[in-house]
Enzyme design. Structure first.
Site: not given
Ligand code: NAD
Length: 267
Positions: A163, A150
């Site tokens: 986080y 991130s």
């Molecule tokens: P999201 O909530 O759609 O995806 C997260 C996924 O992780 C979900 O499918 C959830 O079910 C799964 N998950 C959570 N806990 C889990 C566990 N214990 N075991 C297995 N799966 C688990 O959100 P996203 O934005 O797609 O996030 C994906 C990654 O991207 C994350 O690591 C997040 O920190 C990172 N990220 C997202 C953003 C953003 O702005 N969306 C920015 C920076 C980083």
């Protein structure tokens, strides 16, 4: 992209958002995909159905696996990795994508919430990487580990201490593993998304006023799309990136350029 067709990737937390977009992009490139999900089999099934049809449209025939499991549980990770190996014979790419966050002032952050976030985002990523490395080394195969970090790998995020700490730690997970295994054909990199339209950001993506506030802080004045994160992930996983290891690629519309410095505010 060179070197993805016929390979196999395991993607954690892959039934929504960025993980799902990575599954779809890798499928389009002809890569077999093991789709890990924690709790929503119908979302995972949808992810798989679209992956198969996108691969087909691109002229590829791929294999898929749906594998339930919680990456904060070591026994689940062993099962996820073993099922992937049993189904495909081996795998080449691990995408550590699963992630959660917790919003609390740091002095009120409950221990169990802190442990939960670190347990999924950092300990989970480490355990998945460890089991994947064992597999790569036992078969003397080259491979790729890609962490979904991130912008908060480097930007502090008040009220989201666990986080920020998890993603900061992920930066060093990436660099340390990259250095340790570079001479064995194993590359380890990370992508660092900025504000991206996914379910984790429901609170502001679905509210026009909140969304305008977020956009005002982004030099490119818009959030990112999950497909834009997936394109960078596919590149780093592919042979186009054969000489890249230990790097975090920020995909953030300029967020890490410190937008406050756009106009001069000091003499
Ligand atoms: P999201 O909530 O759609 O995806 C997260 C996924 O992780 C979900 O499918 C959830 O079910 C799964 N998950 C959570 N806990 C889990 C566990 N214990 N075991 C297995 N799966 C688990 O959100 P996203 O934005 O797609 O996030 C994906 C990654 O991207 C994350 O690591 C997040 O920190 C990172 N990220 C997202 C953003 C953003 O702005 N969306 C920015 C920076 C980083």
């Amino acid at each position: 992209m060179k070197g993805l067709a016929g390979k196999t990737a395991l993607i954690t937390g892959a039934s929504s958002g960025i993980g799902q977009a990575i599954v779809w992009r890798l499928a389009q490139e002809g890569c077999n995909v093991a789709i890990n999900y924690r709790s929503k089999p119908e979302e995972a099934k949808h992810t798989e159905t679209v992956a198969l049809s996108q691969a087909n449209e691109a002229g590829h025939s791929i294999k898929t696996l749906l594998v339930q499991g919680d990456v904060s549980k070591e026994e689940d990770i062993l099962r996820i990795v073993n099922s992937t190996i049993e189904t495909f014979g081996s795998f080449d790419i691990l995408i550590n994508n699963a992630g959660i966050q917790a919003d609390f002032p740091s002095h009120e952050l409950p221990t169990e919430k802190f442990d939960q976030v670190i347990g999924v985002n950092l300990r989970g990523a480490f355990l998945c990487a460890r089991e994947t490395l064992k597999h790569f080394l036992s078969q003397q195969r080259s491979g790729v580990i890609l962490n979904v970090s991130s912008v908060h790998e480097i930007i502090p995020r008040p009220n989201y201490l666990s986080y920020s700490m998890s993603k900061g730690g992920m930066g060093n997970l990436t660099k340390t593993l990259a250095l340790e295994y570079a001479n064995r054909g194993i590359r380890v990199n990370a992508i660092a998304p900025g504000a991206t339209i996914t379910p984790i950001n429901e609170s502001w993506t679905s509210d026009p006023e909140q969304r305008a506030v977020v956009e005002s802080h982004i030099p490119m004045a818009r959030p990112g799309y999950a497909s834009e994160m997936a394109a960078a992930a596919a590149f780093l996983a592919s042979e186009e990136a054969a000489y890249i290891t230990g790097q975090t690629l920020f995909i953030d519309g300029g967020l890490t350029l410190y937008a406050d410095f756009r106009e001069t505010w000091s003499a």
